[in-house]
Design a protein around this motif. Structure first.
Motif, PDB file in Angstrom:
ATOM      1  N   PRO A  83      36.415 -12.940  17.910  1.00 53.69           N
ATOM      2  CA  PRO A  83      36.055 -12.557  19.281  1.00 53.69           C
ATOM      3  C   PRO A  83      36.632 -11.188  19.616  1.00 53.69           C
ATOM      4  O   PRO A  83      37.727 -10.839  19.179  1.00 53.69           O
ATOM      5  CB  PRO A  83      36.682 -13.627  20.145  1.00 53.69           C
ATOM      6  CG  PRO A  83      37.233 -14.666  19.250  1.00 53.69           C
ATOM      7  CD  PRO A  83      37.248 -14.126  17.869  1.00 53.69           C
ATOM      8  N   ARG A  84      35.863 -10.438  20.352  1.00 52.68           N
ATOM      9  CA  ARG A  84      36.342  -9.132  20.820  1.00 52.68           C
ATOM     10  C   ARG A  84      36.646  -9.245  22.305  1.00 52.68           C
ATOM     11  O   ARG A  84      35.865  -9.816  23.064  1.00 52.68           O
ATOM     12  CB  ARG A  84      35.270  -8.072  20.575  1.00 52.68           C
ATOM     13  CG  ARG A  84      35.066  -7.809  19.118  1.00 52.68           C
ATOM     14  CD  ARG A  84      33.906  -6.812  18.943  1.00 52.68           C
ATOM     15  NE  ARG A  84      33.676  -6.528  17.540  1.00 52.68           N
ATOM     16  CZ  ARG A  84      32.973  -7.295  16.712  1.00 52.68           C
ATOM     17  NH1 ARG A  84      32.426  -8.403  17.142  1.00 52.68           N
ATOM     18  NH2 ARG A  84      32.811  -6.955  15.447  1.00 52.68           N
ATOM     19  N   HIS A  85      37.734  -8.676  22.697  1.00 52.21           N
ATOM     20  CA  HIS A  85      38.127  -8.698  24.104  1.00 52.21           C
ATOM     21  C   HIS A  85      37.929  -7.307  24.652  1.00 52.21           C
ATOM     22  O   HIS A  85      38.684  -6.391  24.368  1.00 52.21           O
ATOM     23  CB  HIS A  85      39.574  -9.152  24.253  1.00 52.21           C
ATOM     24  CG  HIS A  85      39.807 -10.539  23.743  1.00 52.21           C
ATOM     25  ND1 HIS A  85      39.382 -11.653  24.436  1.00 52.21           N
ATOM     26  CD2 HIS A  85      40.362 -10.995  22.602  1.00 52.21           C
ATOM     27  CE1 HIS A  85      39.689 -12.728  23.749  1.00 52.21           C
ATOM     28  NE2 HIS A  85      40.295 -12.368  22.631  1.00 52.21           N
ATOM     29  N   GLU A  86      36.879  -7.148  25.456  1.00 51.37           N
ATOM     30  CA  GLU A  86      36.580  -5.864  26.079  1.00 51.37           C
ATOM     31  C   GLU A  86      37.428  -5.725  27.334  1.00 51.37           C
ATOM     32  O   GLU A  86      37.602  -6.655  28.087  1.00 51.37           O
ATOM     33  CB  GLU A  86      35.095  -5.788  26.437  1.00 51.37           C
ATOM     34  CG  GLU A  86      34.162  -6.000  25.265  1.00 51.37           C
ATOM     35  CD  GLU A  86      34.092  -4.783  24.342  1.00 51.37           C
ATOM     36  OE1 GLU A  86      34.322  -3.663  24.827  1.00 51.37           O
ATOM     37  OE2 GLU A  86      33.799  -4.971  23.151  1.00 51.37           O
ATOM     38  N   HIS A  87      37.927  -4.523  27.564  1.00 53.04           N
ATOM     39  CA  HIS A  87      38.721  -4.269  28.783  1.00 53.04           C
ATOM     40  C   HIS A  87      37.934  -3.441  29.747  1.00 53.04           C
ATOM     41  O   HIS A  87      37.230  -2.590  29.498  1.00 53.04           O
ATOM     42  CB  HIS A  87      40.020  -3.552  28.430  1.00 53.04           C
ATOM     43  CG  HIS A  87      40.978  -4.449  27.733  1.00 53.04           C
ATOM     44  ND1 HIS A  87      40.869  -4.760  26.392  1.00 53.04           N
ATOM     45  CD2 HIS A  87      42.035  -5.158  28.178  1.00 53.04           C
ATOM     46  CE1 HIS A  87      41.839  -5.567  26.039  1.00 53.04           C
ATOM     47  NE2 HIS A  87      42.561  -5.839  27.108  1.00 53.04           N
TER      48      HIS A  87
END
Length: 87
Positions: A83-87
């Protein structure tokens, strides 16, 4: 039996189904994201040690498409990503 993966609980029936698919496959094709390449290399090596025909799908788009033409009935594709956590 259940497993905890990334905060998720995977039930025993799902684990059994994955193991069965790999065990009865003609070949396992491992398709990693760039973030999981190292893990994918290890998975392919470990499957080969267990006697499973395994192939790493890596490289340019052309190389991947050329490799995918070798897929046959009875093959399994193991896609790996995180999973990628976009900010």
């Amino acid at each position: 039996m259940a497993a905890f993966v990334g905060g998720l609980v995977i039930d025993g029936a799902t684990i059994d189904a994955v193991v069965e698919a790999i065990d009865t496959s003609r070949k396992v094709w491992v398709l990693p994201s760039s973030q999981t390449l190292g893990v994918a290399i290890r998975v392919v090596d470990q499957l080969r040690i267990l006697g499973v025909s395994a192939e790493l799908l890596d490289g340019s788009e052309f190389r991947l498409m050329s490799s995918l033409t070798s897929l046959r009935q009875g093959d399994v594709v193991l896609s790996m990503d995180v999973p990628r956590h976009e900010h």
